[in-house]
Motif scaffolding. Sequence first.
Motif, PDB file in Angstrom:
ATOM      1  N   VAL A  57      54.963  73.021  31.682  1.00  0.00           N
ATOM      2  CA  VAL A  57      54.194  73.748  30.671  1.00  0.00           C
ATOM      3  C   VAL A  57      54.223  75.247  30.954  1.00  0.00           C
ATOM      4  N   GLU A  58      54.716  75.586  32.131  1.00  0.00           N
ATOM      5  CA  GLU A  58      54.788  77.005  32.506  1.00  0.00           C
ATOM      6  C   GLU A  58      55.802  77.163  33.631  1.00  0.00           C
ATOM      7  N   VAL A  59      56.687  78.145  33.485  1.00  0.00           N
ATOM      8  CA  VAL A  59      57.614  78.519  34.547  1.00  0.00           C
ATOM      9  C   VAL A  59      57.433  80.003  34.819  1.00  0.00           C
ATOM     10  N   ILE A  60      57.225  80.340  36.072  1.00  0.00           N
ATOM     11  CA  ILE A  60      56.955  81.735  36.416  1.00  0.00           C
ATOM     12  C   ILE A  60      57.871  82.217  37.535  1.00  0.00           C
ATOM     13  N   ALA A  61      58.029  83.522  37.577  1.00  0.00           N
ATOM     14  CA  ALA A  61      58.611  84.195  38.733  1.00  0.00           C
ATOM     15  C   ALA A  61      57.435  84.802  39.486  1.00  0.00           C
ATOM     16  N   ALA A  62      57.381  84.574  40.782  1.00  0.00           N
ATOM     17  CA  ALA A  62      56.226  85.034  41.560  1.00  0.00           C
ATOM     18  C   ALA A  62      56.668  85.774  42.817  1.00  0.00           C
ATOM     19  N   ARG A  63      55.801  86.696  43.236  1.00  0.00           N
ATOM     20  CA  ARG A  63      56.006  87.453  44.464  1.00  0.00           C
ATOM     21  C   ARG A  63      54.681  87.490  45.236  1.00  0.00           C
ATOM     22  N   PRO A  64      54.715  87.916  46.494  1.00  0.00           N
ATOM     23  CA  PRO A  64      53.461  87.995  47.254  1.00  0.00           C
ATOM     24  C   PRO A  64      52.440  88.892  46.555  1.00  0.00           C
ATOM     25  N   SER A  65      51.196  88.465  46.596  1.00  0.00           N
ATOM     26  CA  SER A  65      50.113  89.223  45.984  1.00  0.00           C
ATOM     27  C   SER A  65      49.936  90.571  46.688  1.00  0.00           C
ATOM     28  N   VAL A  66      49.590  91.560  45.925  1.00  0.00           N
ATOM     29  CA  VAL A  66      49.343  92.889  46.493  1.00  0.00           C
ATOM     30  C   VAL A  66      48.140  92.858  47.423  1.00  0.00           C
ATOM     31  N   THR A  67      47.150  92.056  47.063  1.00  0.00           N
ATOM     32  CA  THR A  67      45.927  92.000  47.869  1.00  0.00           C
ATOM     33  C   THR A  67      45.993  90.981  48.998  1.00  0.00           C
ATOM     34  N   ASP A  68      46.901  90.017  48.864  1.00  0.00           N
ATOM     35  CA  ASP A  68      47.044  88.994  49.901  1.00  0.00           C
ATOM     36  C   ASP A  68      48.522  88.629  50.030  1.00  0.00           C
ATOM     37  N   PRO A  69      49.237  89.209  50.982  1.00  0.00           N
ATOM     38  CA  PRO A  69      50.685  88.994  51.110  1.00  0.00           C
ATOM     39  C   PRO A  69      51.074  87.570  51.467  1.00  0.00           C
ATOM     40  N   PHE A  70      50.088  86.717  51.782  1.00  0.00           N
ATOM     41  CA  PHE A  70      50.384  85.328  52.104  1.00  0.00           C
ATOM     42  C   PHE A  70      50.250  84.405  50.893  1.00  0.00           C
ATOM     43  N   SER A  71      49.826  84.973  49.739  1.00  0.00           N
ATOM     44  CA  SER A  71      49.665  84.196  48.509  1.00  0.00           C
ATOM     45  C   SER A  71      50.604  84.734  47.432  1.00  0.00           C
ATOM     46  N   TYR A  72      51.005  83.842  46.529  1.00  0.00           N
ATOM     47  CA  TYR A  72      51.872  84.240  45.421  1.00  0.00           C
ATOM     48  C   TYR A  72      51.043  84.629  44.201  1.00  0.00           C
ATOM     49  N   GLU A  73      51.579  85.579  43.441  1.00  0.00           N
ATOM     50  CA  GLU A  73      51.007  85.897  42.141  1.00  0.00           C
ATOM     51  C   GLU A  73      52.143  86.048  41.129  1.00  0.00           C
ATOM     52  N   PRO A  74      51.925  85.615  39.887  1.00  0.00           N
ATOM     53  CA  PRO A  74      52.990  85.700  38.882  1.00  0.00           C
ATOM     54  C   PRO A  74      53.322  87.157  38.557  1.00  0.00           C
ATOM     55  N   ILE A  75      54.621  87.414  38.388  1.00  0.00           N
ATOM     56  CA  ILE A  75      55.038  88.737  37.918  1.00  0.00           C
ATOM     57  C   ILE A  75      55.649  88.640  36.524  1.00  0.00           C
ATOM     58  N   SER A  76      56.058  87.426  36.129  1.00  0.00           N
ATOM     59  CA  SER A  76      56.568  87.207  34.771  1.00  0.00           C
ATOM     60  C   SER A  76      56.516  85.725  34.438  1.00  0.00           C
ATOM     61  N   VAL A  77      56.353  85.440  33.157  1.00  0.00           N
ATOM     62  CA  VAL A  77      56.343  84.060  32.667  1.00  0.00           C
ATOM     63  C   VAL A  77      57.643  83.826  31.927  1.00  0.00           C
ATOM     64  N   LEU A  78      58.429  82.861  32.390  1.00  0.00           N
ATOM     65  CA  LEU A  78      59.729  82.600  31.795  1.00  0.00           C
ATOM     66  C   LEU A  78      59.679  81.483  30.750  1.00  0.00           C
ATOM     67  N   ARG A  79      58.606  80.679  30.803  1.00  0.00           N
ATOM     68  CA  ARG A  79      58.486  79.571  29.871  1.00  0.00           C
ATOM     69  C   ARG A  79      57.016  79.215  29.724  1.00  0.00           C
ATOM     70  N   GLY A  80      56.597  78.884  28.500  1.00  0.00           N
ATOM     71  CA  GLY A  80      55.227  78.450  28.273  1.00  0.00           C
ATOM     72  C   GLY A  80      54.252  79.609  28.172  1.00  0.00           C
ATOM     73  N   GLU A  81      52.973  79.244  28.126  1.00  0.00           N
ATOM     74  CA  GLU A  81      51.898  80.226  28.030  1.00  0.00           C
ATOM     75  C   GLU A  81      51.403  80.599  29.425  1.00  0.00           C
ATOM     76  N   ALA A  82      51.108  81.861  29.613  1.00  0.00           N
ATOM     77  CA  ALA A  82      50.617  82.325  30.910  1.00  0.00           C
ATOM     78  C   ALA A  82      49.237  81.754  31.193  1.00  0.00           C
ATOM     79  N   SER A  83      49.104  81.073  32.317  1.00  0.00           N
ATOM     80  CA  SER A  83      47.813  80.501  32.693  1.00  0.00           C
ATOM     81  C   SER A  83      47.000  81.471  33.544  1.00  0.00           C
ATOM     82  N   GLY A  84      47.694  82.457  34.107  1.00  0.00           N
ATOM     83  CA  GLY A  84      47.025  83.391  35.006  1.00  0.00           C
ATOM     84  C   GLY A  84      46.819  82.818  36.396  1.00  0.00           C
ATOM     85  N   LEU A  85      47.313  81.611  36.610  1.00  0.00           N
ATOM     86  CA  LEU A  85      47.156  80.958  37.906  1.00  0.00           C
ATOM     87  C   LEU A  85      48.343  81.250  38.810  1.00  0.00           C
ATOM     88  N   GLY A  86      48.061  81.331  40.090  1.00  0.00           N
ATOM     89  CA  GLY A  86      49.115  81.488  41.068  1.00  0.00           C
ATOM     90  C   GLY A  86      49.399  80.161  41.739  1.00  0.00           C
TER      91      GLY A  86
END
Length: 219
Positions: A57-86
Motif C-alpha cells: 500500500v506504500e513504497v518509500i525511499a528512506a534515510r536515517p532520521s536527522v534527529t535520530d541517525p539510528f532510525s529511518y524516515e521517509p524522504i520520498s513516496v514511490l507508490r501509494g499514499e504517504a502514511s508519514g510512518l517510518g
Amino acid sequence: MVVIERRPDLPRGSQKTFAGIALASLLLLGAPVPVAACAFHAVLPAATLVEDIAGSVEVIAARPSVTDPFSYEPISVLRGEASGLGPPYIVDSVTRARLARNPDEAVLFARGPDGSWTRLFMLDEVTRPFVELLMNRADIWVTPEGAVERRDLVAGLLSHPDERLRAIALRELDGLPYDVLRDGTYPIAPSDLLQILTDVDQMPFAPISILLLGLDDSD
C-alpha cells in the motif's frame, strides 16, 4: 565414478535436458552443507520483489532520521499514499556509513496492507532504473497476462554486472510457472548456473538454476 549415459529413447533436446538435470543433481548431492548454516542463505523470501511491490500500500525511499541517525524516515513516496510512518528498522552501522558517503542513495521499503514493513534493497544509481520500471509495471507483472513480459525483462538481468540484480532475476524467474519459463530465452551460461550449484550461499537458487540448465539448448 558416475557416468551419465545418453538415452536413445529421448529426442536431442530432451537428452540435453536430462543430462543437465542429472549433472546438476550430482553436484547438489556432493555439495558441502555446513553445520548451523545461516537460515537467510537457506530460504528464499515467500514473495518476490514484484509481488512485494504489487501487494504493497506504500513504497518509500528512506534515510536515517536527522534527529535520530539510528532510525529511518521517509524522504520520498514511490507508490501509494504517504502514511508519514517510518519503517521500524534500526539503521545498522554499515548502512549508516554508506548513506553518509552517498547522499543520493536510500533504502527501499514496502508497507503491506497489514501495516508490516519489508526492507527491499539499496536504492542507488544501479538499481534506480529497475525500481522505476517496477513502480510502473508491478501490478501488470503479477497477472497471468503480464507473466511473459515479466519473464523477458528479468531474464535480461541475468547477465547484468551487478550481483543484486542478477539475484533479483533468479528469484523472479523462480516464482514464475514452468509453462511461462519454458518458452523464454536466458542469457546465462551453463557454467555460471553450475557455479551457483557449488556455492553454499546461493543454494536457495539451486532449483531455478537446475531448471534453467534443463531448458538450455546450447551445444
